[in-house]
Structure formats: C-alpha cells, structure tokens
Motif scaffolding. Structure first.
Motif, PDB file in Angstrom:
ATOM      1  N   ASP A  51     -14.817  -6.259 -14.332  1.00 35.90           N
ATOM      2  CA  ASP A  51     -13.800  -6.339 -15.211  1.00 35.90           C
ATOM      3  C   ASP A  51     -12.845  -5.092 -15.049  1.00 35.90           C
ATOM      4  O   ASP A  51     -11.566  -5.307 -15.193  1.00 35.90           O
ATOM      5  CB  ASP A  51     -14.490  -6.225 -16.864  1.00 35.90           C
ATOM      6  N   ASN A  52     -13.459  -4.217 -14.653  1.00 37.75           N
ATOM      7  CA  ASN A  52     -12.209  -3.145 -14.555  1.00 37.75           C
ATOM      8  C   ASN A  52     -11.662  -3.228 -13.344  1.00 37.75           C
ATOM      9  O   ASN A  52     -10.405  -2.731 -13.429  1.00 37.75           O
ATOM     10  CB  ASN A  52     -13.201  -1.637 -14.376  1.00 37.75           C
ATOM     11  N   THR A  53     -12.102  -3.905 -12.040  1.00 33.92           N
ATOM     12  CA  THR A  53     -11.447  -3.849 -10.916  1.00 33.92           C
ATOM     13  C   THR A  53     -10.295  -5.149 -11.264  1.00 33.92           C
ATOM     14  O   THR A  53      -9.203  -5.017 -10.681  1.00 33.92           O
ATOM     15  CB  THR A  53     -12.415  -4.408  -9.910  1.00 33.92           C
ATOM     16  N   ARG A  54     -10.683  -6.028 -11.930  1.00 27.61           N
ATOM     17  CA  ARG A  54      -9.661  -7.145 -12.162  1.00 27.61           C
ATOM     18  C   ARG A  54      -8.644  -6.474 -13.106  1.00 27.61           C
ATOM     19  O   ARG A  54      -7.534  -6.775 -12.941  1.00 27.61           O
ATOM     20  CB  ARG A  54     -10.249  -8.151 -13.110  1.00 27.61           C
ATOM     21  N   PHE A  55      -8.800  -5.689 -14.226  1.00 23.98           N
ATOM     22  CA  PHE A  55      -8.067  -4.821 -14.908  1.00 23.98           C
ATOM     23  C   PHE A  55      -6.841  -3.981 -13.853  1.00 23.98           C
ATOM     24  O   PHE A  55      -5.725  -4.091 -14.124  1.00 23.98           O
ATOM     25  CB  PHE A  55      -8.836  -4.030 -15.896  1.00 23.98           C
ATOM     26  N   GLY A  85      -0.298  -4.684 -10.584  1.00 23.30           N
ATOM     27  CA  GLY A  85       0.717  -5.841 -10.599  1.00 23.30           C
ATOM     28  C   GLY A  85       2.084  -5.571 -11.321  1.00 23.30           C
ATOM     29  O   GLY A  85       3.038  -5.884 -10.831  1.00 23.30           O
ATOM     30  N   ASP A  86       1.542  -5.039 -12.394  1.00 23.93           N
ATOM     31  CA  ASP A  86       2.751  -4.648 -13.490  1.00 23.93           C
ATOM     32  C   ASP A  86       3.517  -3.604 -12.884  1.00 23.93           C
ATOM     33  O   ASP A  86       4.655  -3.667 -13.221  1.00 23.93           O
ATOM     34  CB  ASP A  86       2.079  -4.411 -14.905  1.00 23.93           C
ATOM     35  N   LYS A 110       9.626  -2.103  -8.409  1.00 25.05           N
ATOM     36  CA  LYS A 110      10.710  -2.879  -7.640  1.00 25.05           C
ATOM     37  C   LYS A 110      12.039  -2.893  -8.548  1.00 25.05           C
ATOM     38  O   LYS A 110      13.039  -2.670  -8.163  1.00 25.05           O
ATOM     39  CB  LYS A 110      10.183  -4.208  -7.562  1.00 25.05           C
ATOM     40  N   SER A 111      11.749  -2.694  -9.751  1.00 21.33           N
ATOM     41  CA  SER A 111      12.999  -2.564 -10.859  1.00 21.33           C
ATOM     42  C   SER A 111      13.394  -1.214 -10.665  1.00 21.33           C
ATOM     43  O   SER A 111      14.980  -0.922 -10.630  1.00 21.33           O
ATOM     44  CB  SER A 111      12.761  -2.898 -12.129  1.00 21.33           C
ATOM     45  N   TYR A 112      12.563  -0.088 -10.623  1.00 21.17           N
ATOM     46  CA  TYR A 112      13.151   1.084 -10.331  1.00 21.17           C
ATOM     47  C   TYR A 112      14.095   1.202  -8.797  1.00 21.17           C
ATOM     48  O   TYR A 112      14.849   2.004  -8.910  1.00 21.17           O
ATOM     49  CB  TYR A 112      11.989   2.262 -10.131  1.00 21.17           C
ATOM     50  N   SER A 113      13.504   0.480  -8.045  1.00 17.86           N
ATOM     51  CA  SER A 113      14.337   0.364  -6.668  1.00 17.86           C
ATOM     52  C   SER A 113      15.576  -0.179  -6.889  1.00 17.86           C
ATOM     53  O   SER A 113      16.733   0.193  -6.178  1.00 17.86           O
ATOM     54  CB  SER A 113      13.370  -0.327  -5.521  1.00 17.86           C
TER      55      SER A 113
END
Length: 556
Positions: free
Chosen positions: A296-300, A306-307, A313-316
């Motif tokens: 569960d923690n790994t999927r979290f 990902g977020d 990317k937005s910062y870039s």
C-alpha cells in the motif's frame, strides 16, 4: 511391547510345539526354559514347568506369560524393564502354583530380536526353594559349562568374552554379523587390537571398573565403525565372569540399536516438521500483514511521485516563461492552484512516514524469516554452546500467531547468562511446546471470551553451574488430579482433537533425559502455571541441585 497383554489369551493354532522349540540341554533340566512372542504369549516352555507349578506345558502354550506369575503386575514390570534396558536381565520373581501358592524363583531373560526390533523373550527360570535332601546340582546348573553354553547359544544379542588378560575368548554370530569381524580372525587377539573404530578409552575404563568393583557396567549408545565403514550404535552391558575376584574376565553383552536410533531421529525430524507445518499458516499470515502495508505504501509513493512529477513539470514551464517574459501572473496562479490540488505539504509530510513504515515492515519480514530459519535449523548430534535468549526470541517470533490473540509475551532475561551446552533444535521444540500450551491455557479462561488478554512471561537466571528458564502463564492452571500425569505420553486434558498428549512428554524427554536437567511445576487453579526448567552448565550428568545453603540459593 504391544498393549495386547491380557489375563487370558486363547491358544493360537500357529503356536509351535514346546519341545521342538526348546534347546535339548533343557529338556531334562530342573530349570524352566521359556520363549514368548511380542505380545508376551508363551510360544515354548520346557517340561520342568510342571514340577515347579503343577501346570503342564500344553496348558500354557499360547497363553499370556503373566498367568504364570503370582501377580500380573510383577510380569508387566519385568517386561517393561526388559524393553527399556534391551539387554540380559536377572530378577527374583514369584510364580503361581496351581494350588495358589507363590513360588520364589530367579529368572534370567533377554530380548528376542525380529529385524533388530523387540520380538519377545527367551528366559530361564530357576527355583529358589530347595526341598530337604534334594541334589543342589539339579536345582542350580550355573556352574555347569554345558548349561552355560546352552543359555548363551539361545541369545541373539552380541556376546564378546574377554579373559583377565584382555584377550577375546568368545565372539558369537551376532557379533560377527554386527561388527563385520569373523570369530576366526579375532579369537585369541587382544580386544583393543580389533579392526574397529570406537571409543576404546571409554570401553577400557568400563571394563576396568567392572573388574575392580565386580559390578555390572553399562554403556549407552556406544558408536562403533566396522572395517566395512558401517557405523553401529550399541547398548553394552559388561559383566564379570569366571569367579567373583578382582581382574576376572568379562562378558560384553550388546544390542544393536542403530535402526532404533535412526527411527528416533526420523521421528524427531517428523515432529519438528509437523510443528513447522502447523505453524506455516500462521507464519504466512504474519508475513502477509507487513507485506500488505508495504505494498500500500509503495503504491502511495508511486501515485504521490506522479503528482510531484506533474508539479515539477509545471515549475519547469514557469521558469521558462519567467525567463522569457514578464507576463507571468497567469502561470504563477496556475502553479499555485496545482500545489493546492495535490496538497504538496501533505506529500512532503507523509512520504517520509510511508518510507519509514515500509522499512519497518521489511524489518519485520526479515525477523520472521530469520527466526523461522533459526527454529527449523537441523540440530547437531553433539551438544553445542547455544545462546538461549536468541533461541527463545526465535521461538516466540515463529509462534506469534499462536499467542498474539490470547496473550502478550514478556521476556525477562538475565544478561549474565553464558552460552549453554545443549541440543538447540530439541530445546526449540521445548520452548515451542511450553509457549503453545501457555497460550491454550489462557484461551481456556472464561474471561478470554470477552477479549481480555493474558500474559506469558519467559525469564532466565544464572546460578552457579545451572541455568533456570521459567515459562509462566495466567491461564486456567492444571487440575490437581492431573498434575502427576502431565508428562505421561499421550495424556492430555485438552478437548479431543486439540491435543495429542505428546508436547509435555517431549519436554520431559529433552530436559531430563537428554540434558540431565530438572523440571518443576507450580500451578494454581484459575491463576496460572509456571514451568521451571533447569539445565546444567558443566555438561555432566546431574542428579539434582545440591545446596549447601538453601537460603542463599533461590534455585533450591
């Protein structure tokens, strides 16, 4: 011996005629020759039984040998001792005359072998009553060489005769078959010159002690490697012969228990594997729990990063725009909105916590696997110096699924405890059995139905040449009427199907018989039970705790 002994057993059609089964030397003897099967039925008996008891041989064939005795219990005890010792045995007994009188006799018996297993008895019975005027030579043939040879010829055990100079003067067929040395090769040679690999100093010491003290000496589980590289395990009995004088010759009587020991090892391994098998489901559950939250923690972490990737990317893009134009307010607002959407502060707070939980879960998995490895590690044939605290911790971890819903386990270890010489695998089995028993006792409490947990406490102490291990529980306690039987094989107070009655029997065998330790039990109904195990540190046989000052020694 099978549990088929009874007061009366019908004659079997397959029972052989007594005369055809008796050595001819006994047919005219005043002594009684008798042969029984594994169920202690009489297979053959010489005519002298009629003079002794008034009962004809044909009346006895196929019947229980205990019918000849004044009390059945006397015969049962005799056979029990014979099976336990597995060697030549002599004992005063009382036979029962047809008219009810008790006839005092002296019986010499030895076990018959059937494929190296107990197969009944062969025995010679001599009366201890001598009528006035009777010829003593008729009643006692112990000095008759032919009589002695007749007895020895019927023995299926190993017989090695050694004269006062240590030279072999007897080497029977059983010795040839077991030790791989023909009598023609070894007769007339010194015993220590045989082409055998064995613990000669130990055997030599026992022979010398027998000759000096004129008492029988026994050596248990004596290993011999033959010239054919076969290892045999023997139980030996060393007896003085040729007169009760110092430095007389000796007769070495041996029984090959190699197959028996192999069976015991196999059974011990099977018991351990059975225990491991019973724990497998619980261990799988234990491993599954930390694995689940690791997943569960790994999927979290996967989703969170990902977020984070979108944010970076937005910062870039923002940095690129800011670098090229002063019109950047719209982009700045978009970035801020995205930060709020994915809750950056929460991510930076929870990601380290998730990683920490994952590491903790992995550590738990490692401990369980390591404990399982330690617990199931094959035991050595020799004693080894063992860290009892590590062994106890491993067992507690492996058995967690057995106790975690019923009790908490607390350990109180004496840090001064040295390494203990013991059989580690067998002691693991002891700790496991006591731990599981304690958990079951707590589960049987009335308050257990309401979810109230009990407490199991395991403590160690070091005192002089002893180590003490206490296993205490807050369970139901042991009924007083059952206390004297708890170590008996197959005895259990648990419900049918829940206990085999072997757990505490194994505990007693390992602690008392194998390690020459002691077991004490303290119990109170409704309050709990404490098993107190004491193991010697000097690796020598102990007959108990000898305390010069009991007030200063809490183990006494």
């Amino acid at each position: 011996m099978k549990a088929a002994l009874a007061n009366s057993i019908p004659k079997s059609e397959e029972v052989p005629d007594s005369l055809s089964q008796c050595p001819t030397q006994f047919l005219d003897s005043a002594n009684v020759f008798c042969r029984t099967d594994v169920d202690d039925r009489i297979l053959a008996i010489s005519p002298a039984i009629t003079d002794l008891t008034g009962i004809a041989p044909k009346e006895l064939l196929g019947r229980a040998a205990s019918e000849l005795y004044h009390t059945r219990e006397e015969r049962l005890q005799l056979i029990h001792t014979l099976i336990e010792q597995q060697m030549l045995y002599e004992q005063p007994v009382h036979l029962r005359h047809r008219d009810g009188r008790a006839i005092p006799c002296l019986i010499t018996l030895f076990p018959r072998s059937t494929g190296e297993r107990y197969g009944g008895t062969q025995e010679v019975i001599r009366t201890l009553l001598q009528e006035p005027g009777a010829d003593a030579s008729i009643l006692d043939h112990s000095t008759d060489p032919a009589y002695t040879e007749a007895i020895l010829a019927t023995i299926s055990a190993i017989l090695i005769g050694v004269n006062e100079n240590g030279v072999i003067n007897r080497w029977n067929e059983a010795a040839e078959a077991t030790l791989g040395q023909p009598a023609s090769v070894v007769m007339g040679t010194a015993l220590d010159q045989c082409s055998l690999t064995w613990d000669w100093p130990k055997l030599e010491k026992s022979i010398a002690t027998c000759q000096q003290t004129l008492t029988e000496q026994r050596i248990r589980e004596f290993k011999v490697t033959t010239s054919e590289s076969r290892t045999a395990i023997l139980n030996l009995s060393i007896i003085c012969v040729g007169g009760m004088t110092a430095n007389a010759g000796v007769l070495i009587v041996g029984n090959d228990i190699t197959e028996q020991k192999m069976t015991e090892v196999s059974l011990a391994h099977s018991r351990k594997m059975e225990s491991v098998g019973q724990l497998a489901a619980g261990i799988a559950h234990e491993i599954n729990t930390p694995t689940q939250f690791i997943g569960d923690n790994t999927r979290f972490l996967q989703d969170a990063f990902g977020d984070m990737e979108r944010l970076f990317k937005s910062y870039s893009v923002l940095l690129d725009k800011l670098d090229k134009s002063t019109a950047h307010q719209e982009i700045v607002q978009e970035v801020k909105k995205l930060q709020e959407e994915i809750d950056v502060e929460y991510l930076f707070s929870e990601i380290p916590h998730a990683v920490e939980q994952s590491i903790e879960g992995l550590d738990r998995v490692s401990r369980i696997v390591r404990a399982m490895k330690d617990f199931s590690h094959p035991g050595s044939e020799e004693k080894q110096l063992v860290d009892l605290h590590k062994a106890i911790d491993s067992t507690v971890t492996v058995a967690r699924n057995e106790w975690k819903y019923a009790a908490d386990v607390r350990t109180d270890f004496d840090q001064s405890l040295p390494l203990v010489p013991c059989y580690a695998g067998d002691l693991n089995q002891v700790f496991l059995n006591l731990l599981v028993n304690a958990a079951h006792a707590i589960q049987d409490r009335p308050t257990a139905e309401h979810g109230e947990k009990g407490l199991i406490t395991i403590s160690t102490r070091h005192w002089n040449e002893w180590v003490e291990i206490k296993v205490s529980d807050t369970g139901t306690g042991i009924p007083e009427e059952a206390l004297s039987r708890i170590f008996d094989p197959f005895f259990t107070t648990k419900a049918i199907g829940k206990g085999t009655g072997q757990g505490l029997s194994i505990v007693h065998g390992v602690v008392v018989d194998q390690h020459k330790g002691t077991i004490n039990v303290e119990t109170a109904r409704g309050e709990g039970t404490t098993f107190i195990l004491r193991l010697p540190l000097d690796d020598q046989e102990q007959n108990g705790l000898h305390c010069e000052n009991e007030e200063e020694n809490p183990l006494c």
